[in-house]
Motif scaffolding. Structure first.
Motif, PDB file in Angstrom:
ATOM      1  N   VAL A   1       0.821  -1.208   0.000  1.00  0.00           N
ATOM      2  CA  VAL A   1       0.000   0.000   0.000  1.00  0.00           C
ATOM      3  C   VAL A   1       0.857   1.260   0.000  1.00  0.00           C
ATOM      4  CG1 VAL A   1      -0.195   0.196   2.508  1.00  0.00           C
ATOM      5  CG2 VAL A   1      -2.061   1.010   1.079  1.00  0.00           C
ATOM      6  N   ALA A   2       2.122   1.140   0.375  1.00  0.00           N
ATOM      7  CA  ALA A   2       2.943   2.340   0.548  1.00  0.00           C
ATOM      8  C   ALA A   2       3.685   2.684  -0.731  1.00  0.00           C
ATOM      9  CB  ALA A   2       3.919   2.144   1.702  1.00  0.00           C
ATOM     10  N   TYR A   3       3.598   3.940  -1.137  1.00  0.00           N
ATOM     11  CA  TYR A   3       4.152   4.266  -2.451  1.00  0.00           C
ATOM     12  C   TYR A   3       5.674   4.340  -2.444  1.00  0.00           C
ATOM     13  CZ  TYR A   3       4.968   9.102  -1.003  1.00  0.00           C
ATOM     14  OH  TYR A   3       5.425  10.209  -0.367  1.00  0.00           O
TER      15      TYR A   3
ATOM     16  N   PRO B   1       8.163   2.524  -0.766  1.00  0.00           N
ATOM     17  CA  PRO B   1       8.809   1.259  -1.114  1.00  0.00           C
ATOM     18  C   PRO B   1       8.426   0.776  -2.512  1.00  0.00           C
ATOM     19  CG  PRO B   1       7.338   0.987   0.781  1.00  0.00           C
ATOM     20  CD  PRO B   1       7.442   2.441   0.504  1.00  0.00           C
ATOM     21  N   MET B   2       7.179   1.088  -2.922  1.00  0.00           N
ATOM     22  CA  MET B   2       6.743   0.646  -4.249  1.00  0.00           C
ATOM     23  C   MET B   2       7.592   1.278  -5.350  1.00  0.00           C
ATOM     24  SD  MET B   2       4.817  -1.211  -6.147  1.00  0.00           S
ATOM     25  CE  MET B   2       3.622  -1.929  -5.020  1.00  0.00           C
ATOM     26  N   ARG B   3       8.024   2.505  -5.117  1.00  0.00           N
ATOM     27  CA  ARG B   3       8.861   3.176  -6.111  1.00  0.00           C
ATOM     28  C   ARG B   3      10.136   2.349  -6.349  1.00  0.00           C
ATOM     29  NH1 ARG B   3      10.274   8.875  -4.044  1.00  0.00           N
ATOM     30  NH2 ARG B   3      11.723   7.592  -2.885  1.00  0.00           N
TER      31      ARG B   3
ATOM     32  N   ALA C   1       3.316  -5.959 -10.122  1.00  0.00           N
ATOM     33  CA  ALA C   1       3.333  -4.968  -9.041  1.00  0.00           C
ATOM     34  C   ALA C   1       1.945  -4.394  -8.828  1.00  0.00           C
ATOM     35  CB  ALA C   1       4.294  -3.841  -9.392  1.00  0.00           C
TER      36      ALA C   1
ATOM     37  N   LEU D   1       0.047  -1.600  -6.407  1.00  0.00           N
ATOM     38  CA  LEU D   1       0.053  -0.583  -5.347  1.00  0.00           C
ATOM     39  C   LEU D   1      -1.378  -0.433  -4.864  1.00  0.00           C
ATOM     40  CD1 LEU D   1       1.221   1.608  -3.628  1.00  0.00           C
ATOM     41  CD2 LEU D   1       1.346   3.108  -5.597  1.00  0.00           C
ATOM     42  N   SER D   2      -1.695  -1.124  -3.778  1.00  0.00           N
ATOM     43  CA  SER D   2      -3.088  -1.176  -3.354  1.00  0.00           C
ATOM     44  C   SER D   2      -3.144  -1.609  -1.900  1.00  0.00           C
ATOM     45  CB  SER D   2      -3.810  -2.205  -4.227  1.00  0.00           C
ATOM     46  OG  SER D   2      -5.093  -1.784  -4.555  1.00  0.00           O
TER      47      SER D   2
END
Ligand SMILES: C[S@@+](CC[C@H](N)C(=O)[O-])C[C@H]1O[C@@H](n2cnc3c(N)ncnc32)[C@H](O)[C@@H]1O
Lengths: 377, 228
Positions: B102-104, B106-108, B123, B125-126
């Protein structure tokens, strides 16, 4: 009317019968169309292709997995629609996806490639939209929280003074502001401080007698015409307090997203305060730990530079239980250790985001134990 | 250097010290700075049990390890992909790892280091609390792995499994006692979470404490009962 199950994939929209047989399949024309449609479906709105697929299929009772889509179909397309999650046909599709995408002309490998591309694009878009928008809001929210607290305290003082004219004895009997407020907002006129009303208001058993007696024998003025004003003030303060709680909750969530490592180490409130005092997460991440240690104690620091008095050992981080809970002699060392860990946590949050909060927290705890042990010797 | 196979794609490598590693799906590339070793024409990436809970479980001698070549894995709380990259190694080209976080931030990193480099990774992001919102990205999975460190972590996993885990599939959760209760003893918390998993129709096949690699964490591996 027979049912038609609406199932979405990264490559297109499928409408299936109850056994999972294809009624209609519509492929997205490219990644761009897929992203647009899926973003819309994610918000609970049927996009162009979904709408077209339903229109082409005609009269069915459509079954969606997302109830918001069912509502949208009913309202905007005027079709019968219900929801069910997970739906059997959708489960079937998700377990044999290769076969289904074959029906809209894609091999499983092609589907994998499309899905991968769409997933990366959708996630990238969300990442760039979210970036840095939050940390400015964290700064605002933490300041708002402080101001809300100050406001509440100021208004409670006014309330105690004003209501004190009517029921002065309550002031000393109920010290906690939240309890005092709740009573004034609920009961107000002291003639209503009866045992039943007090119990209903959640006053502890042992205080019920005391308060009702104080009310009966109160030396305060009746103040009838002003009481509604006083009650309105109390109500306003209660609302303001609730708003404060909402702000605190927002901060919790925002910190979890923005600075999970910092939050794990020092909690949302201290963490947010540090972010605010540093002027943003990035600034905090760039700060040496010696400066982090005295963030929030700037006034004392300037005083010490001017007058040559002892420099402060800690600022905002003094609020952390490990610092203020330590023996006075150790506080400086504990604060230094904590500031060092905060610097690490903030850097990870700002630059990589990988969650290591537990490890960092554990290291800090062990360092504190070690300091305590050394001092004990 | 000696190489001993532990599970699909997972090996013990030993020279002066022994360490766990996975066979690199993308030879030549280190994902997050981990050590790379080439032995006998193959390449391995060190898998540090301090940074990765499944690796810790293996170090602690777990016997149930459902991640295998070709598995489809739903990974909840993938973070920046440290562990997910090793799962991607293990499942290989025929497998898939659906990674939700959910966190942008680390997702980056996840996108740059893992998703854009590895074809077997998707991937997402949710928020894993709303599993329906990524239904178009996920297929039915053989394994669900949950490492979200939230108070309702078990419920999050079970809700996702209901939608995406096949009957007979494995549900693996890294229970973090402290995010569930800071007052209860970890033992009590584990028991309670295990009960929730059983009540939802799963059979627990193994429980492994991850100390000292991860403080107050336990890996609970279970199998979803029933047939299609
Ligand atoms: C302990 S970390 C995971 C570390 C990762 N599994 C690894 O070993 O490399 C927990 C992750 O869960 C994510 N998370 C927390 N709540 C979540 C939610 N509701 N949905 C999805 N992810 C969540 C956090 O953003 C964080 O990245």
């Amino acid at each position: 009317m027979s049912k038609a199950f609406f199932v979405e994939t990264a490559a297109g929209i499928f409408i299936l019968d109850g056994d999972g047989n294809l009624v209609k399949g519509k492929a997205f024309k490219g990644a761009g169309e897929a992203e647009e449609e899926l973003a819309s479906l994610g918000e609970g709105k049927l996009g162009k292709l979904s709408t077209l697929a339903i229109k082409e299929c005609g009269k069915f009772e459509y079954v969606f997995e997302d109830p918001r889509l069912a509502a949208d179909a009913r309202e905007r397309l005027g079709v019968e629609a219900t929801s069910e999650a997970p739906s059997k046909p959708a489960m079937k599709l998700r377990s044999e996806i290769g076969r289904y995408v074959g029906e809209i002309g894609l091999s499983k490998e092609e589907y994998d490639e499309v899905r991968r591309k769409v997933s990366i694009n959708l996630a990238s878009k969300k990442v760039s939209e979210a970036s840095s928008a939050l940390d400015v809001s964290i700064v605002q929210a933490v300041n708002l929280l402080d101001e809300t607290d100050k406001c509440v305290n100021l208004l409670v003082s006014r309330l105690r003074e004003w209501y004190g004219l009517h029921f002065p004895e309550l002031w000393g009997a109920v010290q906690r502001n939240d309890r005092y407020l709740a009573l004034v907002s609920r009961l107000c006129d002291r003639s209503r401080f009866t045992p039943e009303n007090l119990k209903e208001a959640g006053v502890p058993e042992r205080q019920v007698g005391q308060l009702s007696k104080l009310a009966r024998e109160s030396s305060g003025a009746p103040l009838e015409t002003s009481l509604p004003q006083i009650k309105a003030l109390a109500d306003t303060i209660v609302l303001l307090g609730k708003r404060g709680e909402e702000t605190a909750k927002f901060l919790e969530e925002a910190m979890e997203l923005e600075a999970p490592n910092l939050k794990a180490l020092v909690g949302a409130s201290i963490g947010a305060r540090l972010v605010a005092q540093a002027g943003g997460l990035l600034n905090l991440a760039k700060m040496p730990s010696s400066k982090i240690q005295v963030l929030g104690a700037e006034k004392a620091l300037f005083r010490s530079m001017k007058t040559g008095s002892k420099p402060p050992k800690h600022g905002t981080i003094f609020q952390h239980a490990a610092v203020h809970g330590s023996p006075r002699k150790l506080r400086g060392k504990v604060a230094r250790a904590l500031a060092g860990k905060i610097a690490i946590a903030a850097r990870i949050d700002a630059f990589s985001g990988e969650f290591q909060g537990d490890r960092i927290g554990g290291e800090f705890e062990r360092r504190v134990e070690q300091l305590l042990k050394e001092a004990g010797k | 250097m000696k190489v001993e196979r532990k599970f699909d794609g997972v090996y013990f490598l030993a020279d002066e010290r022994a360490f766990l590693a996975t066979e690199n799906l993308k030879p030549g590339e280190s994902v997050y700075g981990e050590r790379i070793e080439r032995v006998g024409g193959k390449e391995y990436r060190e898998w540090d049990p301090h940074r990765s809970k499944p690796s810790a479980a293996i170090q602690k001698g777990c016997r149930a390890f459902p991640f295998a070549r070709g598995s489809k894995v739903l990974y909840l709380g993938a973070g920046s992909g440290t562990t997910a990259s090793h799962i991607s190694d293990i499942v290989g080209d025929e497998g898939k790892v659906f990674c939700v976080d959910v966190a942008y931030r680390p997702m980056r990193d996840f996108l740059e280091r893992v998703a854009k480099k590895r074809e077997n990774v998707v991937a997402i992001l949710s928020d894993a609390r709303h599993p329906l919102l990524y239904r178009w990205m996920v297929e039915e999975c053989d394994v669900a792995y949950c490492d979200v460190a939230q108070q309702d972590q078990t419920k999050i996993m079970l809700d996702n499994c209901e939608l995406y885990l096949k009957p007979g599939g494995h549900a693996v959760i890294a229970v973090k006692a402290r995010s569930i209760s800071s007052v209860a003893r970890p033992e009590e918390t584990y028991r309670e979470e295990a009960r929730k998993i059983r009540d939802a129709g799963y059979e627990i096949v193994e429980q492994v404490d991850l100390e000292p690699y991860a403080e107050a964490h336990r890996m609970i591996t279970s199998v979803r009962k029933g047939r299609r």
